[in-house]
Motif scaffolding. Structure first.
Motif, PDB file in Angstrom:
ATOM      1  N   GLN A 200       0.819  -1.214   0.000  1.00 42.63           N
ATOM      2  CA  GLN A 200       0.000   0.000   0.000  1.00 42.63           C
ATOM      3  C   GLN A 200       0.853   1.264   0.000  1.00 42.63           C
ATOM      4  O   GLN A 200       0.332   2.361  -0.173  1.00 42.63           O
ATOM      5  CB  GLN A 200      -0.929  -0.004   1.230  1.00 42.63           C
ATOM      6  CG  GLN A 200      -1.967  -1.111   1.199  1.00 42.63           C
ATOM      7  CD  GLN A 200      -2.767  -1.212   2.487  1.00 42.63           C
ATOM      8  OE1 GLN A 200      -2.254  -0.953   3.578  1.00 42.63           O
ATOM      9  NE2 GLN A 200      -4.028  -1.593   2.374  1.00 42.63           N
ATOM     10  N   HIS A 201       2.161   1.119   0.192  1.00 42.85           N
ATOM     11  CA  HIS A 201       3.075   2.254   0.226  1.00 42.85           C
ATOM     12  C   HIS A 201       3.707   2.496  -1.148  1.00 42.85           C
ATOM     13  O   HIS A 201       3.826   1.581  -1.970  1.00 42.85           O
ATOM     14  CB  HIS A 201       4.213   1.996   1.212  1.00 42.85           C
ATOM     15  CG  HIS A 201       3.794   1.961   2.643  1.00 42.85           C
ATOM     16  ND1 HIS A 201       3.218   3.022   3.289  1.00 42.85           N
ATOM     17  CD2 HIS A 201       3.895   0.976   3.572  1.00 42.85           C
ATOM     18  CE1 HIS A 201       2.975   2.702   4.549  1.00 42.85           C
ATOM     19  NE2 HIS A 201       3.381   1.469   4.739  1.00 42.85           N
ATOM     20  N   SER A 202       4.171   3.712  -1.357  1.00 41.07           N
ATOM     21  CA  SER A 202       5.090   3.978  -2.463  1.00 41.07           C
ATOM     22  C   SER A 202       6.438   3.375  -2.081  1.00 41.07           C
ATOM     23  O   SER A 202       6.687   3.078  -0.908  1.00 41.07           O
ATOM     24  CB  SER A 202       5.237   5.486  -2.678  1.00 41.07           C
ATOM     25  OG  SER A 202       5.947   6.065  -1.597  1.00 41.07           O
ATOM     26  N   PRO A 203       7.353   3.183  -3.047  1.00 41.99           N
ATOM     27  CA  PRO A 203       8.668   2.637  -2.693  1.00 41.99           C
ATOM     28  C   PRO A 203       9.376   3.446  -1.614  1.00 41.99           C
ATOM     29  O   PRO A 203       9.963   2.874  -0.686  1.00 41.99           O
ATOM     30  CB  PRO A 203       9.416   2.674  -4.028  1.00 41.99           C
ATOM     31  CG  PRO A 203       8.351   2.528  -5.060  1.00 41.99           C
ATOM     32  CD  PRO A 203       7.176   3.294  -4.512  1.00 41.99           C
ATOM     33  N   GLU A 204       9.319   4.763  -1.710  1.00 41.19           N
ATOM     34  CA  GLU A 204       9.988   5.597  -0.709  1.00 41.19           C
ATOM     35  C   GLU A 204       9.357   5.421   0.671  1.00 41.19           C
ATOM     36  O   GLU A 204      10.057   5.337   1.687  1.00 41.19           O
ATOM     37  CB  GLU A 204       9.920   7.065  -1.125  1.00 41.19           C
ATOM     38  CG  GLU A 204      10.675   7.407  -2.406  1.00 41.19           C
ATOM     39  CD  GLU A 204       9.922   7.001  -3.672  1.00 41.19           C
ATOM     40  OE1 GLU A 204       8.708   6.667  -3.567  1.00 41.19           O
ATOM     41  OE2 GLU A 204      10.538   7.013  -4.746  1.00 41.19           O
ATOM     42  N   GLU A 205       8.024   5.371   0.700  1.00 36.12           N
ATOM     43  CA  GLU A 205       7.326   5.194   1.973  1.00 36.12           C
ATOM     44  C   GLU A 205       7.620   3.812   2.565  1.00 36.12           C
ATOM     45  O   GLU A 205       7.784   3.673   3.777  1.00 36.12           O
ATOM     46  CB  GLU A 205       5.817   5.354   1.772  1.00 36.12           C
ATOM     47  CG  GLU A 205       5.378   6.774   1.449  1.00 36.12           C
ATOM     48  CD  GLU A 205       3.925   6.834   1.038  1.00 36.12           C
ATOM     49  OE1 GLU A 205       3.388   5.798   0.582  1.00 36.12           O
ATOM     50  OE2 GLU A 205       3.330   7.916   1.151  1.00 36.12           O
ATOM     51  N   GLU A 206       7.688   2.808   1.706  1.00 31.32           N
ATOM     52  CA  GLU A 206       7.945   1.457   2.204  1.00 31.32           C
ATOM     53  C   GLU A 206       9.322   1.360   2.844  1.00 31.32           C
ATOM     54  O   GLU A 206       9.487   0.754   3.910  1.00 31.32           O
ATOM     55  CB  GLU A 206       7.825   0.431   1.073  1.00 31.32           C
ATOM     56  CG  GLU A 206       8.061  -0.991   1.578  1.00 31.32           C
ATOM     57  CD  GLU A 206       8.089  -2.036   0.481  1.00 31.32           C
ATOM     58  OE1 GLU A 206       8.187  -3.231   0.815  1.00 31.32           O
ATOM     59  OE2 GLU A 206       8.035  -1.661  -0.710  1.00 31.32           O
ATOM     60  N   ARG A 207      10.320   1.941   2.204  1.00 31.77           N
ATOM     61  CA  ARG A 207      11.675   1.895   2.759  1.00 31.77           C
ATOM     62  C   ARG A 207      11.710   2.572   4.131  1.00 31.77           C
ATOM     63  O   ARG A 207      12.289   2.041   5.087  1.00 31.77           O
ATOM     64  CB  ARG A 207      12.663   2.576   1.808  1.00 31.77           C
ATOM     65  CG  ARG A 207      14.117   2.495   2.273  1.00 31.77           C
ATOM     66  CD  ARG A 207      15.047   3.176   1.278  1.00 31.77           C
ATOM     67  NE  ARG A 207      16.432   3.102   1.726  1.00 31.77           N
ATOM     68  CZ  ARG A 207      16.987   3.934   2.596  1.00 31.77           C
ATOM     69  NH1 ARG A 207      16.255   4.917   3.121  1.00 31.77           N
ATOM     70  NH2 ARG A 207      18.248   3.792   2.957  1.00 31.77           N
ATOM     71  N   LYS A 208      11.078   3.738   4.248  1.00 32.01           N
ATOM     72  CA  LYS A 208      11.026   4.432   5.534  1.00 32.01           C
ATOM     73  C   LYS A 208      10.277   3.595   6.566  1.00 32.01           C
ATOM     74  O   LYS A 208      10.663   3.539   7.744  1.00 32.01           O
ATOM     75  CB  LYS A 208      10.345   5.798   5.363  1.00 32.01           C
ATOM     76  CG  LYS A 208      11.156   6.805   4.570  1.00 32.01           C
ATOM     77  CD  LYS A 208      10.396   8.124   4.445  1.00 32.01           C
ATOM     78  CE  LYS A 208      11.185   9.145   3.636  1.00 32.01           C
ATOM     79  NZ  LYS A 208      10.433  10.432   3.482  1.00 32.01           N
ATOM     80  N   HIS A 209       9.198   2.962   6.139  1.00 29.49           N
ATOM     81  CA  HIS A 209       8.391   2.115   7.012  1.00 29.49           C
ATOM     82  C   HIS A 209       9.254   0.994   7.592  1.00 29.49           C
ATOM     83  O   HIS A 209       9.266   0.759   8.811  1.00 29.49           O
ATOM     84  CB  HIS A 209       7.221   1.538   6.208  1.00 29.49           C
ATOM     85  CG  HIS A 209       6.307   0.649   6.989  1.00 29.49           C
ATOM     86  ND1 HIS A 209       5.031   1.011   7.329  1.00 29.49           N
ATOM     87  CD2 HIS A 209       6.474  -0.602   7.483  1.00 29.49           C
ATOM     88  CE1 HIS A 209       4.454   0.037   8.005  1.00 29.49           C
ATOM     89  NE2 HIS A 209       5.304  -0.969   8.106  1.00 29.49           N
ATOM     90  N   ILE A 210       9.987   0.290   6.744  1.00 28.98           N
ATOM     91  CA  ILE A 210      10.813  -0.839   7.186  1.00 28.98           C
ATOM     92  C   ILE A 210      11.896  -0.379   8.144  1.00 28.98           C
ATOM     93  O   ILE A 210      12.108  -0.981   9.213  1.00 28.98           O
ATOM     94  CB  ILE A 210      11.406  -1.568   5.971  1.00 28.98           C
ATOM     95  CG1 ILE A 210      10.298  -2.341   5.240  1.00 28.98           C
ATOM     96  CG2 ILE A 210      12.541  -2.503   6.392  1.00 28.98           C
ATOM     97  CD1 ILE A 210      10.716  -2.937   3.920  1.00 28.98           C
ATOM     98  N   PHE A 211      12.601   0.698   7.806  1.00 29.23           N
ATOM     99  CA  PHE A 211      13.665   1.186   8.675  1.00 29.23           C
ATOM    100  C   PHE A 211      13.094   1.655  10.017  1.00 29.23           C
ATOM    101  O   PHE A 211      13.723   1.468  11.070  1.00 29.23           O
ATOM    102  CB  PHE A 211      14.440   2.311   7.987  1.00 29.23           C
ATOM    103  CG  PHE A 211      15.568   1.825   7.126  1.00 29.23           C
ATOM    104  CD1 PHE A 211      16.883   1.895   7.568  1.00 29.23           C
ATOM    105  CD2 PHE A 211      15.322   1.280   5.869  1.00 29.23           C
ATOM    106  CE1 PHE A 211      17.928   1.438   6.783  1.00 29.23           C
ATOM    107  CE2 PHE A 211      16.359   0.823   5.074  1.00 29.23           C
ATOM    108  CZ  PHE A 211      17.671   0.894   5.525  1.00 29.23           C
ATOM    109  N   SER A 212      11.901   2.256   9.999  1.00 25.74           N
ATOM    110  CA  SER A 212      11.265   2.702  11.233  1.00 25.74           C
ATOM    111  C   SER A 212      10.896   1.520  12.118  1.00 25.74           C
ATOM    112  O   SER A 212      11.073   1.558  13.345  1.00 25.74           O
ATOM    113  CB  SER A 212      10.021   3.534  10.924  1.00 25.74           C
ATOM    114  OG  SER A 212       9.324   3.874  12.098  1.00 25.74           O
TER     115      SER A 212
END
Length: 298
Positions: A131-143
């Motif tokens: 459901q995320h954009s690639p940029e949002e997904e990367r931030k999500h995982i690191f968070s």
């Protein structure tokens, strides 16, 4: 918002490998089967539908009936599950929503005292990675990795996507964030390496059919029937493991298996498994360590 991406007809994460053509896999101390148990400790948002027992209220916001049913897991079910697993000397590898560390710190405290391993499972099961954009997904995982590390004192080494969901980028972002193994790919009874852009990634066998969610909510199994399935699966893998080692995962949700009428049967299944010789009761991280060292030599 997610961005539409062209999905290739074939993935490039690993080659086809029939198990009958592989060299025999020798588990530690002559074990035939490695068994890991995965309690899912999850947090759900109050303002949207999610896993449900009764469908007639899922169109309501809030859906108090089903929200409260899920909330039973972190208030009651997880504690009964901990007691059962501790009785049989079984350590959990928790698929952990990072939001759960903030809302249910008592669970983190108790699991840490039991020596359980904490595996990343997204921020909340109300949000799926695609459901995320690639940029949002990367931030999500690191968070998620950062939050679990701060809350438990150890960086998560494994990952299970909410609803086993992945985008085309997920494995690369996970490896970049320091995740060493993933359980989303339920296509094998042995670990195997996966291709990522940087770092390393291992697939460790997980379970859809030896999973209380599908067993109870999709197939309508009873607690006794699910325990019988666990025992049948183990007995067959135990025989197969005489030739080459196998990995067996048991996936659990405290709002399901934690109810008394189910947990008593799960206890009987654990009693059966732990009564046998040549069984390695282990965690996801221990399986990854052993495979990387003895099979991949890394």
């Amino acid at each position: 918002m997610s961005q539409a991406l062209a999905v290739p007809q074939e993935h490039d994460r690993f080659p086809y490998s029939p198990i009958v053509d592989r060299p025999p896999l020798h588990l530690p101390n002559g074990a035939r089967v490695a068994v890991w148990v995965i309690p899912n400790v999850e947090h759900f948002y109050f303002d949207r539908p999610s896993s449900s027992l009764i469908s007639s209220t899922t169109n309501l916001a809030p859906d108090v009936l089903n929200y409260a049913w899920r909330d039973y897991g972190v208030r009651v079910g997880i504690w009964r599950l901990m007691e059962v697993m501790q009785k049989y000397g079984v350590k959990g590898t928790v698929a952990l929503n990072s939001d759960a560390t903030q809302h249910y710190p008592r669970i983190i405290e108790a699991g840490t005292q039991l020596g359980w391993e904490w595996m990343g499972h997204g921020k909340t099961n109300s949000i799926l990675l695609p459901q995320h954009s690639p940029e949002e997904e990367r931030k999500h995982i690191f968070s998620v990795v950062e939050t679990i590390t701060k809350s438990t004192g150890k960086a998560p080494r494994g990952w299970l996507g909410p609803a086993l969901s992945e985008s085309l980028h997920t494995l690369d972002y996970l490896a970049e964030a320091g995740i060493q193994y993933v359980a989303d790919w339920v296509n094998d009874e042995q670990p195997y390496p996966m291709r990522v852009k940087t770092g390393q990634m291992l697939s460790v066998p997980y379970a859809l059919e030896l999973n209380d969610f599908g067993a109870f909510l999709v197939h309508g199994q009873s607690g006794e029937g699910f325990a019988r399935t666990i025992i049948d699966q183990f007995d067959t893998l135990y025989e197969d493991g005489a030739k080459t080692g196998r990995v067996m995962a048991i996936a659990l949700h405290p709002f399901l298996i934690g109810h008394p009428h189910r947990s008593k049967h799960f206890a009987q299944a654990l009693a059966h498994i732990t009564s046998r010789k040549d069984v390695w009761m282990t965690t996801g991280g221990e399986i990854a360590d052993w495979y990387n060292k003895t099979v991949l030599n890394r």
